[in-house]
Scaffold this motif. Structure first.
Motif, mmCIF file in Angstrom:
data_model
loop_
_atom_site.group_PDB
_atom_site.id
_atom_site.type_symbol
_atom_site.label_atom_id
_atom_site.label_comp_id
_atom_site.label_asym_id
_atom_site.label_seq_id
_atom_site.Cartn_x
_atom_site.Cartn_y
_atom_site.Cartn_z
ATOM 1 N N ARG A 288 0.869 -1.175 0.000
ATOM 2 C CA ARG A 288 0.000 0.000 0.000
ATOM 3 C C ARG A 288 0.908 1.228 0.000
ATOM 4 O O ARG A 288 1.959 1.223 0.667
ATOM 5 N N VAL A 289 0.521 2.268 -0.731
ATOM 6 C CA VAL A 289 1.386 3.445 -0.869
ATOM 7 C C VAL A 289 0.623 4.703 -0.477
ATOM 8 O O VAL A 289 -0.505 4.931 -0.931
ATOM 9 N N SER A 334 -3.161 3.015 -3.525
ATOM 10 C CA SER A 334 -2.348 4.203 -3.257
ATOM 11 C C SER A 334 -3.246 5.429 -3.152
ATOM 12 O O SER A 334 -4.245 5.540 -3.870
ATOM 13 N N ILE A 335 -2.873 6.327 -2.241
ATOM 14 C CA ILE A 335 -3.637 7.559 -2.023
ATOM 15 C C ILE A 335 -2.670 8.702 -1.781
ATOM 16 O O ILE A 335 -1.465 8.494 -1.602
ATOM 17 N N MET A 374 -7.782 5.616 4.660
ATOM 18 C CA MET A 374 -7.398 4.252 5.005
ATOM 19 C C MET A 374 -8.371 3.232 4.398
ATOM 20 O O MET A 374 -7.963 2.184 3.905
ATOM 21 N N TYR A 375 -9.661 3.559 4.446
ATOM 22 C CA TYR A 375 -10.642 2.655 3.830
ATOM 23 C C TYR A 375 -10.409 2.556 2.328
ATOM 24 O O TYR A 375 -10.497 1.470 1.744
ATOM 25 N N ARG A 376 -10.103 3.696 1.687
ATOM 26 C CA ARG A 376 -9.840 3.660 0.244
ATOM 27 C C ARG A 376 -8.559 2.885 -0.047
ATOM 28 O O ARG A 376 -8.465 2.157 -1.051
ATOM 29 N N GLY A 380 -8.542 -0.191 -2.678
ATOM 30 C CA GLY A 380 -7.849 -0.042 -3.952
ATOM 31 C C GLY A 380 -8.602 0.889 -4.879
ATOM 32 O O GLY A 380 -9.451 1.651 -4.460
ATOM 33 N N ARG A 381 -8.308 0.789 -6.155
ATOM 34 C CA ARG A 381 -8.872 1.722 -7.132
ATOM 35 C C ARG A 381 -10.386 1.804 -7.039
ATOM 36 O O ARG A 381 -11.059 0.830 -6.874
#
Length: 381
Positions: A288-289, A334-335, A374-376, A380-381
């Motif tokens: 995760r990024v 990633s966010i 964090m939920y996103r 993921g996408r």
């Protein structure tokens, strides 16, 4: 006055429904406020605040609205009026004198709902740090002074602190059974289930322990326009290291946007770098990024490539937006987290912010924003 207070609460972000407001009016008609400002505060908070995170906001708004009212005199008048609806309204509204502009002199709230900060001392113009408090019966404060806000840590719309960082990171847990170990722990559900099947005879069951297998990479903007947020980023770094939530954690730094090399410490030391290309090739897509930065820079730096006030380290010639797209292309989860408040009008945001937003889902570094991020990140996408 009641309508002014309702509008004031709504303008301050409190979601007060008409049903809740009418219930408050009915409670006052029944005398549940005890004919005192303190009683009105307690009754209002009980009926209008629906969740703990709004407690501090309500106390702050109540303080601002009623700050300069002589509550002793108001208590006396409320006590004289009995419990009639008309009497209470008359007693309260006797403190509210419309001026020539249609504003209420005490409340600082105009007929159209706008707040008039210069209409009274310590209204909105005094600011939340004035240290004022409302005195109730017997000289006791209705709410705490501004410097002693009991429910401040319960808010979810403010900048976060170390403990709140760690609580949010717990949402990233991906627990799995560690089967290649001789360790065991009590299987509570299995024990209960098998004990019930045996008619209440205890049947203890054990199972392999669960371990978090989530891997996280964090890239943090350092220097320049991020200097005002250095303490926040330091808290983020400390919280990540204390969280003990990840099977692997990698932290890199960049200035404004990634270039040919990333840095291993926030000082942007040219002697401690790692090739960005190496990171993309060798750190697997299962990570995760999280990018952390205000995303504000010269748009030419973002799209033209090669320029940085720290110089271009390494041979990377791609522009910043290309590097970001490559990260987004490889890491589905990633966010981007930004520390500053976002303008309601997109036209006021920097062009670079809007360009980066086209690449990454962006969330503010507040408690609510971090939780949503964090939920996103998990989805993921």
């Amino acid at each position: 006055m009641f309508l002014d207070f309702l509008m004031f609460l709504r303008a301050g972000g409190m979601k007060v429904s008409m049903n809740e407001w009418l219930t408050l009016m009915e409670g006052m008609y029944m005398g549940l406020h005890g004919q005192s400002l303190r009683g009105f505060f307690v009754l209002s908070r009980a009926l209008l605040v629906k969740k703990e995170s709004d407690m501090d906001r309500f106390e702050e708004l109540f303080d601002r609205f009623f700050r300069d009212i002589d509550s002793g005199e108001l208590d006396r008048r409320l006590g004289e009026t009995g419990t009639s609806r008309e009497g209470m309204v008359k007693a309260l509204e006797s403190y509210m004198i419309p001026d020539a502009d249609g504003c209420m002199e005490e409340s600082g709230v105009c007929a159209d709902g706008a707040v008039s900060g210069d209409k009274r001392k310590g209204a909105m113009g005094a600011g939340p740090g004035s240290g004022a408090m409302i005195q109730g019966a017997g000289g006791k404060s209705v709410i705490h002074a501004r410097g002693d806000r009991r429910f401040r840590d319960w808010r979810t719309d403010c900048a976060i602190e170390s403990r709140q960082f760690q609580m949010a990171f717990r949402l990233l847990r991906e627990l799995t059974r560690k089967l290649d170990s001789n360790e065991e722990e009590l299987d509570i559900r299995g024990t209960i289930d098998h004990t019930c099947r045996r008619g209440g005879i205890l049947d203890i069951r054990m199972q392999p322990p669960r371990r978090n297998r989530l891997k996280l990479m964090v890239l943090i903007d350092s220097g320049g326009s991020m200097r005002p947020y250095e303490q926040l980023c330091s808290l983020l770094f400390q919280s990540l290291n204390k969280a003990n939530t990840f099977s692997d954690l990698k932290i890199y730094y960049f200035h404004n946007c990634p270039e040919g090399q990333l840095y291993e410490d926030p000082s942007i030391d040219m002697d401690h770098t790692v090739d960005t290309e190496w990171v993309l090739r060798n750190i697997s897509g299962e990570y995760r990024v999280i990018f952390v930065g205000d995303a504000e820079m010269s748009v030419s730096e973002l799209v033209s490539g090669g320029y940085s006030m720290y110089g271009t380290a390494g041979g990377g010639s791609a522009d910043g937006i290309t590097w970001l797209r490559r990260f987004r292309g490889k890491y589905d989860h990633s966010i981007w987290l930004h520390p500053q408040e976002r303008e309601e009008n997109a036209a006021w945001m920097s062009e670079s912010f809007l360009e980066i937003e086209k690449v990454f889902p962006m969330y503010r570094l507040s408690i609510d924003g971090l939780k949503e991020g964090m939920y996103r990140l998990m989805r993921g996408r």
